[in-house]
Design an enzyme around this catalytic site. Structure first.
Site, PDB file in Angstrom:
ATOM      1  N   ARG A 159     -16.908  64.893  16.169  1.00  0.00           N
ATOM      2  CA  ARG A 159     -17.196  65.113  14.757  1.00  0.00           C
ATOM      3  C   ARG A 159     -17.132  66.612  14.504  1.00  0.00           C
ATOM      4  O   ARG A 159     -17.604  67.403  15.311  1.00  0.00           O
ATOM      5  CB  ARG A 159     -18.583  64.592  14.397  1.00  0.00           C
ATOM      6  CG  ARG A 159     -18.842  63.161  14.826  1.00  0.00           C
ATOM      7  CD  ARG A 159     -18.038  62.149  14.025  1.00  0.00           C
ATOM      8  NE  ARG A 159     -18.308  60.780  14.462  1.00  0.00           N
ATOM      9  CZ  ARG A 159     -17.681  59.717  13.993  1.00  0.00           C
ATOM     10  NH1 ARG A 159     -16.734  59.862  13.085  1.00  0.00           N
ATOM     11  NH2 ARG A 159     -17.977  58.503  14.435  1.00  0.00           N
ATOM     12  N   GLY A 189      -9.935  57.126  11.878  1.00  0.00           N
ATOM     13  CA  GLY A 189     -10.318  56.258  10.772  1.00  0.00           C
ATOM     14  C   GLY A 189     -10.059  56.889   9.422  1.00  0.00           C
ATOM     15  O   GLY A 189      -9.411  57.945   9.326  1.00  0.00           O
ATOM     16  N   ASP A 237     -13.104  48.268  14.004  1.00  0.00           N
ATOM     17  CA  ASP A 237     -13.627  47.383  12.965  1.00  0.00           C
ATOM     18  C   ASP A 237     -12.543  46.695  12.152  1.00  0.00           C
ATOM     19  O   ASP A 237     -12.828  45.760  11.403  1.00  0.00           O
ATOM     20  CB  ASP A 237     -14.525  48.168  12.003  1.00  0.00           C
ATOM     21  CG  ASP A 237     -15.815  48.647  12.653  1.00  0.00           C
ATOM     22  OD1 ASP A 237     -16.209  48.032  13.658  1.00  0.00           O
ATOM     23  OD2 ASP A 237     -16.400  49.624  12.166  1.00  0.00           O
ATOM     24  N   GLY A 280     -19.528  46.510  12.835  1.00  0.00           N
ATOM     25  CA  GLY A 280     -18.956  46.148  11.544  1.00  0.00           C
ATOM     26  C   GLY A 280     -19.913  46.491  10.434  1.00  0.00           C
ATOM     27  O   GLY A 280     -20.503  45.627   9.802  1.00  0.00           O
ATOM     28  N   VAL A 600       3.273  29.638  28.119  1.00  0.00           N
ATOM     29  CA  VAL A 600       3.260  31.064  28.469  1.00  0.00           C
ATOM     30  C   VAL A 600       4.651  31.668  28.352  1.00  0.00           C
ATOM     31  O   VAL A 600       4.797  32.888  28.185  1.00  0.00           O
ATOM     32  CB  VAL A 600       2.714  31.286  29.898  1.00  0.00           C
ATOM     33  CG1 VAL A 600       1.296  30.740  30.028  1.00  0.00           C
ATOM     34  CG2 VAL A 600       3.623  30.677  30.959  1.00  0.00           C
ATOM     35  N   ARG A 637       5.304  55.134  46.029  1.00  0.00           N
ATOM     36  CA  ARG A 637       5.406  53.686  46.244  1.00  0.00           C
ATOM     37  C   ARG A 637       5.897  53.018  44.967  1.00  0.00           C
ATOM     38  O   ARG A 637       5.478  53.363  43.867  1.00  0.00           O
ATOM     39  CB  ARG A 637       4.055  53.120  46.658  1.00  0.00           C
ATOM     40  CG  ARG A 637       4.063  51.614  46.868  1.00  0.00           C
ATOM     41  CD  ARG A 637       2.895  51.176  47.726  1.00  0.00           C
ATOM     42  NE  ARG A 637       3.050  51.606  49.095  1.00  0.00           N
ATOM     43  CZ  ARG A 637       2.149  51.406  50.057  1.00  0.00           C
ATOM     44  NH1 ARG A 637       1.011  50.814  49.768  1.00  0.00           N
ATOM     45  NH2 ARG A 637       2.365  51.806  51.284  1.00  0.00           N
ATOM     46  N   ARG A 726       7.034  47.565  47.642  1.00  0.00           N
ATOM     47  CA  ARG A 726       6.203  46.395  47.845  1.00  0.00           C
ATOM     48  C   ARG A 726       6.570  45.366  46.771  1.00  0.00           C
ATOM     49  O   ARG A 726       7.030  45.716  45.699  1.00  0.00           O
ATOM     50  CB  ARG A 726       4.706  46.739  47.723  1.00  0.00           C
ATOM     51  CG  ARG A 726       4.207  47.721  48.762  1.00  0.00           C
ATOM     52  CD  ARG A 726       4.132  47.080  50.139  1.00  0.00           C
ATOM     53  NE  ARG A 726       3.505  47.954  51.096  1.00  0.00           N
ATOM     54  CZ  ARG A 726       4.137  48.893  51.806  1.00  0.00           C
ATOM     55  NH1 ARG A 726       5.439  49.075  51.625  1.00  0.00           N
ATOM     56  NH2 ARG A 726       3.484  49.638  52.669  1.00  0.00           N
TER      57      ARG A 726
END
Length: 851
Positions: A159, A189, A237, A280, A600, A637, A726
Site C-alpha cells: 500500500r 484491483g 473476489d 468478499g 478428460v 535435467r 527422465r
C-alpha cells in the site's frame, strides 16, 4: 518493406495468439472476422433456460481463427524481433496479491523482450515506483523462470500513501523518465488501476514541473511526451466489472473447496454444522460459487440479502436436512454479508442462532488469507499468461490519444476496455448496495452471476414435490471413461428433474447396464454429497448400444423411460449416433436424449469444453511442478512427460502453457525428426543459461513411431554430457481425484440445463398418449459454443468429426500453441490475425450475455 508495414503485419500475427484460453479453429480460406467485435446480444430465454452463459471460468467463446500459417520472410521476421527496440516497459503489482499475478508478470517480461523492448520490474508496487533506486530493475528472460507455480507476487506489493499525493507521483514520474520508461503495466484491483489512470492524466503537467525544477531536460520531456497505461485485474473476489474472471479467483476457489472438502469429513463424523466465512467484502462471487460447488445448505452474499424471516427459514432448512438423513450442514458466508437493512450478518451471529434454536454442535471457520495463498490453478496461469501477452501488445500499440485501458476476459476473448469506465461500473454496484437497490446490484453483476444464484436456489431446495402424480420418467447414465465432475452433473440432473415433478431413474454401467436392466429410481437424498466426489458413482463403461438394441428397447418399455440423459465422452456421442440410427428399426428408441460431454480428453464434437478436463489439467500441472522442483536440485535435467487424451492434444498443449513446458508434442501438429532435433538443440542452449532444467510434454498418441520411449532415448543420446533425461507416464491419475471448482460448477449448470431441455422436449414429443421423438433435434449434444450452452443435433455434428482419431475436425485451442513457443523462447514464425480494437463497457453491457 516499410517499417510501419512490418509493425502492422507483426501485430496482426501476434494478436491472433492472444485470445484467451479456448478458441475454436477455422479452416483455411474462410473469411476472417475481427476477434475483438462486440459480443452478440444475449439469447432471450427465461431464467432457468438462460443458463446459456456459464460465466465464472465456465464461459468460453467460439472465436473463428485461421488454421493455415503465414510464414514471414527473413526481413519480416527481423522486423518483428526488433519492433520493441527503443521502448521500455515497466510492470508492477499493487494492492492485494492474487495467485496468477506471477504468470502475468512472466508473460509481460518475456513477450516484451521477444519484441526487443527493455522490461523493468517495479518492486513493492507504487511504493517502489516512488522510491526508485533498486526498486526499479531491468528484467531478463531467466529472471522470470520458475515463477508460474508460485503464489502471491514475486516482485512484491505494498500500500502506498505517497503515490496518492502529487509529490509522490512527481517522484514516480522522475524515476520513469530517467530510465526512458513510457509504458506501464499495472496488475491490481480497481484502486490500483484508478491510481494509474490519475498518473497518466497528470503526466504532461508532471513533466513540465520536473523540467521547471531542472530535474529533467527538454530532450527527456520530448522522448517521454506521453505515458501508456494498461491494467490487468488481479483480485480473488472477482469484483471488477467488465471482465468475466479476474486473475486469482479460480485459485481462491481451489483453496476454499480444499478446506470445505476437509471439513466435510469431520462434520459428518460428529454430525456438526459448519459456518465458513470466505472473502468478499463487496462481492459474493466466491461464496456463491463455493455453495454451488459443495452443495451448501445456505449462502449469505451482500448482493442478495435474505428475507426478514431468514432465521426461521434457515433453521427449518437445517432441521429438515437432518431429518432426511444428512449428518452435516454447511453454511457459507461472504465477509460482506448483510440483511435488507444493511446490518452485517456475521458467522458468529449464525453460529449463535443455530446453537440457540436447534442445539446443533456448530463450529465457525474463517478462512481469511489462506484464500490468497498456495499454488495458482491451471486456469489462472493461462489467464495471467494470455492477459500479459495482450497487455504488451496494447502498450506497444498505444498512442497519445489512446485512453488507459484494462485487459479483460469476455467469454474466451481478450478485450480492451477503457479503464475508468470499468472502475465506474464497479463503483455503481457498491453504490446500489449502499442504497439498498439489491436487484440493481445483481443486474450490474451480470447474467452469469444471476444464473449462479438461480441455480443455487433451485438445488438448495429441501422440499421437493411430494405429489404422487409424475410428469415424466427420465433416465440418467454415464458412458465412457470416468471423469471428475460426472457425479456433480448426475446430482444436478436428478434434483432438477425431481423439482420439475419428474420420476428420475439412474442407470448403472452405461449402455450395458441399460441393456441388462441395472436401473433404479433416485430420490432427493440418493445423490446427496455427490458434488465433490470424483469418478462415476453410477459406474461407466465404453460399451456402445448397437449390439443390444433388443434388450435396451425392452427395458425402455419396461421402465417407461421417456427421455435419456447421457453424461460421458466420445463413446456417449457415438452411442447417441447409434441410437439415432436404431430408431429406424425400434420405435422404443424414439425418445429424446441429450449428451453432456464429460471426458478428460476434451474431444467431444460440438463442445469447446468437457466436464473433467479442468481437473485433469490441474493434476498434470501439479505433477509437472513437483517434477520441475526435483530438477532444480539436480542441475541440467530434462523431463519427458506423457499425458492422456488419445489423439486429442488438448491436455498436452494446455498443461504445457500452464506449466511452462519447453515443448508439447501433439497429433494435430505433425512433427518430424528435424523438429525433435531442433528441440534438443534449444534445450542445449538453455542449459548454458542459469535455467538448467527442461520440461517436455507428449500426448499419448501424438505419433505412432515417435513414442515416449523413442523421444526419451533421443534426448538422452543427444544430451549426453550436457543434460540428463527422465521420463514419466502420468496414466490414469489424470482421471482421478476430487473435481475442481470449475468442473463442479460447470457440471452442475450443464445438468440443470439438460434436464430443463429434456422436460420441454418430452412435452413437445407427446403424441397420441405416448412419447414419439424422431426429429434430428430430439437427439442432441449440449455443448459450450460462443459463450453459450447450446443444443446441437448429433447428426449435424457427424460432418465435424474425425471418427478415425476420435476428435473434432476443428479444434479451437490449437491457436494457443504460438504463445507456448514464444514463452519458451523459440524463434518462431507467427500466423496472421486481426487487429484489436478498444470496446466500451457501456456498449458491452447492453449485450451482457456473459459478464
Amino acid at each position: 518493406m516499410h517499417k510501419e508495414e512490418f509493425r502492422l503485419k507483426f501485430f496482426m500475427c501476434v494478436i491472433q495468439s492472444r485470445q484467451l484460453v479456448r478458441t475454436p479453429q477455422r479452416t483455411a480460406g474462410e473469411a476472417s472476422t475481427s476477434s475483438m467485435l462486440l459480443p452478440k446480444p444475449p439469447r432471450k430465454t427465461d431464467d432457468l433456460k438462460s443458463l446459456d452463459t456459464i460465466g465464472d471460468p465456465d464461459i468460453m467463446a467460439d472465436i473463428p481463427i485461421i488454421k493455415t500459417e503465414w510464414i514471414m520472410t527473413h526481413e519480416e521476421h527481423h522486423a518483428a524481433k526488433t519492433l520493441g527496440i527503443g521502448k521500455a516497459i515497466a510492470v508492477l503489482t499493487s494492492g492485494g496479491d492474487a495467485q496468477g499475478m506471477n504468470a502475468a508478470v512472466r508473460a509481460v517480461v518475456r513477450v516484451g523482450i521477444f519484441t526487443g523492448a527493455r522490461v523493468f520490474f517495479v518492486h513493492e508496487g507504487y511504493q517502489g515506483l516512488v522510491d526508485g533506486g533498486d526498486h526499479i530493475r531491468e528484467a531478463t528472460w531467466e529472471s522470470v523462470s520458475m515463477m508460474l507455480q508460485l503464489g502471491g507476487t514475486v516482485i512484491g506489493s505494498a500500500r502506498c500513501k505517497d503515490f496518492r499525493d502529487r509529490e509522490g507521483r512527481l517522484r514516480a514520474a522522475y524515476n520513469l523518465v530517467k530510465r526512458g520508461i513510457t509504458n506501464l503495466c499495472v496488475i491490481g484491483g480497481d484502486g490500483s488501476l484508478t491510481g494509474a489512470d490519475t498518473f497518466r492524466s497528470e503526466w504532461s503537467d508532471l513533466l513540465s514541473d520536473l523540467q521547471k525544477a531542472g530535474k529533467i531536460t527538454a530532450e527527456e520531456v520530448t522522448k517521454s511526451s506521453y505515458l501508456n497505461i494498461v491494467g490487468l485485474v488481479g483480485s480473488i473476489d472477482n469484483d471488477f466489472c467488465g471482465t468475466d474472471m479476474t486473475i486469482g479467483t479460480d485459485s481462491a476457489l481451489h483453496r476454499i473447496i480444499e478446506i470445505v472438502d476437509a471439513i466435510t469429513t469431520t462434520a459428518q463424523s460428529h454430525q456438526r454444522t459448519f459456518v465458513l466465512e470466505v472473502m468478499g467484502r463487496h462481492c459474493g462471487y466466491l461464496a456463491l460459487v463455493t455453495s454451488l460447488s459443495c452443495g451448501a445448505d445456505w449462502v449469505f452474499i451482500p448482493e442478495c440479502p435474505p428475507d426478514d424471516d431468514w432465521e426461521e427459514h434457515l433453521c427449518r432448512r437445517l432441521s429438515e436436512t437432518r431429518i432426511r438423513g444428512s449428518r452435516l450442514n454447511i453454511i457459507i458466508v461472504a465477509e460482506g454479508a448483510i440483511d435488507k437493512n444493511g446490518k452485517p450478518i456475521t458467522s458468529e451471529d449464525i453460529k449463535n442462532l443455530v446453537v440457540k434454536r436447534l442445539g446443533y454442535d456448530t463450529r465457525v471457520t474463517v478462512l481469511g488469507h489462506v484464500q490468497r495463498g498456495g499454488t495458482p490453478s491451471a486456469f489462472d496461469r493461462i489467464l495471467g499468461s494470455r492477459m500479459g501477452v495482450e497487455a504488451v501488445m496494447a502498450l506497444l500499440e498505444g498512442t497519445p490519444d489512446t485512453p488507459a485501458c484494462v485487459v479483460s476476459l469476455s467469454g474466451n476473448q481478450a478485450v480492451r476496455l477503457p479503464l475508468m469506465e470499468c472502475v465506474q461500473v464497479t463503483k455503481d454496484v457498491t453504490k446500489a448496495m449502499e442504497e439498498k437497490k439489491f436487484d440493481e446490484a445483481m443486474k450490474l453483476r451480470g447474467r452469469s452471476f444471476m444464473n449462479n444464484w438461480e441455480v443455487y436456489k433451485l438445488l438448495a431446495h429441501v422440499r421437493p414435490p411430494v405429489s404422487k402424480t409424475v410428469s415424466h420418467t427420465v433416465a440418467v447414465m454415464n458412458v465412457g471413461a470416468p471423469a471428475a465432475g460426472m457425479n456433480a452433473a448426475v446430482r444436478s440432473t436428478v434434483r432438477i428433474g425431481l423439482i420439475q415433478g419428474n420420476r428420475v431413474l439412474v442407470v448403472h454401467d452405461g449402455f450395458e447396464g441399460l441393456a441388462k436392466g441395472q436401473i433404479e429410481e433416485a430420490g432427493w437424498s440418493y445423490v446427496g454429497g455427490w458434488t465433490g466426489q470424483g469418478g462415476s458413482k453410477l459406474g461407466t463403461k465404453r460399451t456402445l448400444p448397437k449390439k443390444s438394441f433388443d434388450q435396451i428397447s425392452a427395458n425402455i418399455t419396461k421402465f417407461n423411460i421417456q427421455g435419456l440423459i447421457i453424461i460421458g465422452g466420445f463413446e456417449a456421442y457415438t452411442g447417441g449416433l447409434e441410437l439415432m440410427e436404431g430408431r429406424k428399426q425400434f420405435d422404443e428408441l424414439c425418445i429424446p436424449f441429450v449428451v453432456i460431454p464429460a471426458t478428460v480428453s476434451n474431444n467431444v464434437p460440438g463442445s469447446d469444453f468437457s466436464i473433467g478436463a479442468d481437473t485433469a489439467l490441474n493434476t498434470i500441472c501439479t505433477t509437472c511442478d513437483r517434477i520441475k522442483q526435483s530438477a532444480a536440485g539436480t542441475k541440467r535435467r530434462v523431463f519427458i512427460i506423457e499425458t492422456m487424451g488419445g489423439y486429442c492434444g488438448y491436455l498436452a498443449t494446455m498443461a504445457g502453457l500452464a506449466a511452462g513446458a519447453d515443448a508439447a508434442y501433439i497429433f494435430e501438429e505433425p512433427f518430424t525428426i528435424r523438429d525433435l532435433q531442433a528441440n534438443v538443440e534449444h534445450l542445449v542452449q538453455k542449459m548454458k543459461t542459469t535455467v538448467k532444467r527442461g520440461l517436455v510434454l507428449r500426448n499419448e498418441k501424438c505419433n505412432e513411431n515417435y513414442t515416449t520411449d523413442f523421444i526419451f532415448n533421443l534426448y538422452s543420446e543427444e544430451g549426453k554430457g550436457i543434460f540428463d533425461s527422465r521420463k514419466n507416464v502420468l496414466g490414469h491419475m489424470q482421471q482421478g481425484g476430487s473435481p475442481t471448482p470449475f468442473d463442479r460448477n460447470f457440471a452442475t449448470k450443464m445438468g440443470a440445463k439438460a434436464m430443463n431441455w429434456m422436460s420441454g422436449k418430452i412435452k413437445e414429443s407427446y403424441r397420441n398418449g405416448r412419447i414419439f421423438a424422431n426429429s434430428p433435434d430430439s437427439g442432441c449434444v449440449l455443448g459450450m459454443r460462443k459463450r453459450a450452452l447450446v443444443f446441437q443435433p448429433v447428426t449435424e455434428l457427424k460432418d465435424q468429426t474425425d471418427f478415425e482419431h476420435r476428435i473434432p475436425k476443428e479444434q479451437w485451442w490449437l491457436k494457443l500453441r504460438p504463445i507456448l513457443k514464444i514463452l519458451a523462447k523459440y524463434e518462431i514464425d507467427l500466423d496472421t490475425s486481426e487487429h484489436a480494437h478498444l470496446e466500451h463497457i457501456t456498449r458491452k453491457r447492453s449485450g451482457d450475455a456473459a459478464v
